[in-house]
Scaffold this motif. Structure first.
Motif, PDB file in Angstrom:
ATOM      1  N   MET A 136      -7.172  -5.491  -1.066  1.00  0.00           N
ATOM      2  CA  MET A 136      -6.704  -4.118  -1.270  1.00  0.00           C
ATOM      3  C   MET A 136      -7.043  -3.282  -0.047  1.00  0.00           C
ATOM      4  N   SER A 137      -6.051  -2.621   0.548  1.00  0.00           N
ATOM      5  CA  SER A 137      -6.297  -1.791   1.719  1.00  0.00           C
ATOM      6  C   SER A 137      -7.010  -0.521   1.314  1.00  0.00           C
TER       7      SER A 137
ATOM      8  N   SER B 214      -6.277   2.562   2.077  1.00  0.00           N
ATOM      9  CA  SER B 214      -5.375   3.645   1.670  1.00  0.00           C
ATOM     10  C   SER B 214      -4.827   3.463   0.258  1.00  0.00           C
ATOM     11  N   SER B 215      -4.782   2.226  -0.218  1.00  0.00           N
ATOM     12  CA  SER B 215      -4.269   1.988  -1.562  1.00  0.00           C
ATOM     13  C   SER B 215      -5.370   1.936  -2.611  1.00  0.00           C
ATOM     14  N   SER B 216      -6.624   2.032  -2.195  1.00  0.00           N
ATOM     15  CA  SER B 216      -7.740   2.009  -3.141  1.00  0.00           C
ATOM     16  C   SER B 216      -7.821   3.347  -3.874  1.00  0.00           C
ATOM     17  N   PRO B 217      -8.250   3.340  -5.119  1.00  0.00           N
ATOM     18  CA  PRO B 217      -8.337   4.611  -5.865  1.00  0.00           C
ATOM     19  C   PRO B 217      -9.435   5.503  -5.305  1.00  0.00           C
TER      20      PRO B 217
ATOM     21  N   ARG C 296     -12.739   6.645  -1.181  1.00  0.00           N
ATOM     22  CA  ARG C 296     -11.984   5.623  -1.904  1.00  0.00           C
ATOM     23  C   ARG C 296     -12.887   4.447  -2.256  1.00  0.00           C
TER      24      ARG C 296
ATOM     25  N   ASN D  85     -13.355   0.914  -2.449  1.00  0.00           N
ATOM     26  CA  ASN D  85     -12.745  -0.266  -1.842  1.00  0.00           C
ATOM     27  C   ASN D  85     -13.765  -1.401  -1.774  1.00  0.00           C
TER      28      ASN D  85
END
Length: 369
Positions: A1-2, A4-7, A234, A236
């Motif tokens: 998971m990158s 930027s896409s992590s919550p 985020r 991650n």
């Protein structure tokens, strides 16, 4: 998971499921594990983390740090969501003092009279008996012992050595209240406070006078800062893995406490919001506080009954079920019932603090507790 896409942490907090209760319970058990070494086998007996970290920390000290990290996040959230400052302070008082009062009364008037080596008349005539109750309840000055209790243990004359942290916890509650009233619940304030806490111990004359406040704020302030930065931080797994590596390296090489207050705070939050079945851990009750305040006297009692000295693992294994049982009773009979009153602060407190605290930076416009 990158990345930027992590919550974000905000997205995680907005969800209904987390592992915070489980982590707090594990931290409370970690304190029991750590204390079993000196309580069972005497001073100079070190737990594994104390050995690995070259005495920078113990498992118990790390567990206290975890408590404070979580507290920093949750207390900031509580202050933001409370409809008034009176409500915030009343809820915090109900979380600490009812359970503490019952434990102290039981220690002073049940445990002490049964276990003291002194005649009962001497025990009850001693001012130290009543000062133990008063000092530890007001958090003004810790008193470790009751007259004649646990005198023959390998760790002598200490009834409850865990209570030292409570004045710091309450102090941080008041700090958050002050920041809220002043409108200073801001990211830059939290970050500046963390940096100041890291640097002030090195200031001659000033640092030593502050005792443990700066160090413990590294942990509480780490959780507070993450909460105020929740829109930007985020969760991650690669960042969490890197934080784990930093913690291991600093435990071995130095600087561990600073790493715990920063990387450790991130790692605690990452683990808290990992999807798992542990999110319903507290469905039977939140026992972590009860475990924390009852553990020390129970462990001392086990050691006493086994002759004053015992292997660490025996003390931990025998004590744990008793402690959990007492914590469950404390939750269901005292703490949970007290918390039902949190929405009805005393009229005097409402008159003294009639207004709403200024919202924290990034707060939702109509957040309610």
């Amino acid at each position: 998971m990158s990345l930027s896409s992590s919550p974000t942490l905000r997205q995680c907090l907005d969800g209904r499921r987390n592992n915070l209760d489980f982590i707090r319970f594990v931290a409370a058990v970690g304190v029991i594990f750590s204390h079993s070494f000196p309580l069972g086998q005497g001073l100079g007996t070190f737990d594994p983390l104390e050995i690995f970290s070259h005495r920078q920390s113990t498992v118990g000290h790390l567990s206290v740090a975890v408590f404070l990290i979580i507290s920093g996040l949750l207390i900031a959230q509580s202050q933001e969501r409370s409809p008034s400052m009176a409500g915030y302070l009343w809820a915090r008082a109900l979380r600490i003092f009812p359970g503490l009062a019952v434990m102290l009364l039981a220690s002073t008037f049940l445990l002490g009279p049964v276990l003291t080596e002194l005649p009962l008349a001497v025990y009850f005539q001693s001012p130290e008996t009543y000062l133990y109750l008063l000092r530890n309840f007001t958090l003004y000055q810790s008193q470790w012992g009751l007259p004649g209790v646990f005198h023959g243990n390998v760790y002598p004359d200490v009834v409850n050595g865990s209570l030292w942290t409570l004045k710091y916890e309450v102090g941080f509650y008041l700090l958050v209240a002050g920041l809220g009233l002043a409108g200073l619940m801001r990211r830059w304030v939290a970050l500046a406070g963390w940096v100041a806490a890291a640097l002030v111990p090195f200031v001659p004359l000033v640092g030593p006078r502050l005792n443990l406040w700066p160090e413990l704020y590294l942990y509480f302030g780490g959780g507070l800062a993450l909460y105020l930065l929740r829109d930007r931080v985020r969760m991650n797994r690669w960042v969490a893995l890197g934080c784990t590596g930093v913690l291991v390296l600093t435990a071995w090489l130095g600087g561990f406490r600073y790493a715990v207050g920063s990387c450790g705070a991130y790692l605690v939050m990452y683990l808290a919001f990992l999807p798992s079945r542990l999110s319903g851990f507290a469905r039977y009750g939140d026992f972590s506080y009860g475990v924390y305040i009852y553990a020390f006297p129970v462990q001392q009692l086990v050691v006493m009954r086994m002759g004053g000295r015992v292997a660490w693992w025996v003390d931990a294994a025998v004590s744990l079920p008793v402690i959990v049982g007492l914590a469950a009773l404390s939750w269901h009979l005292v703490e949970k019932r007290a918390l039902r009153l949190k929405h009805s602060p005393p009229a005097l407190l409402v008159r003294l603090l009639p207004g709403r605290a200024r919202p924290a930076e990034g707060a939702a416009p109509h957040a309610q507790l």
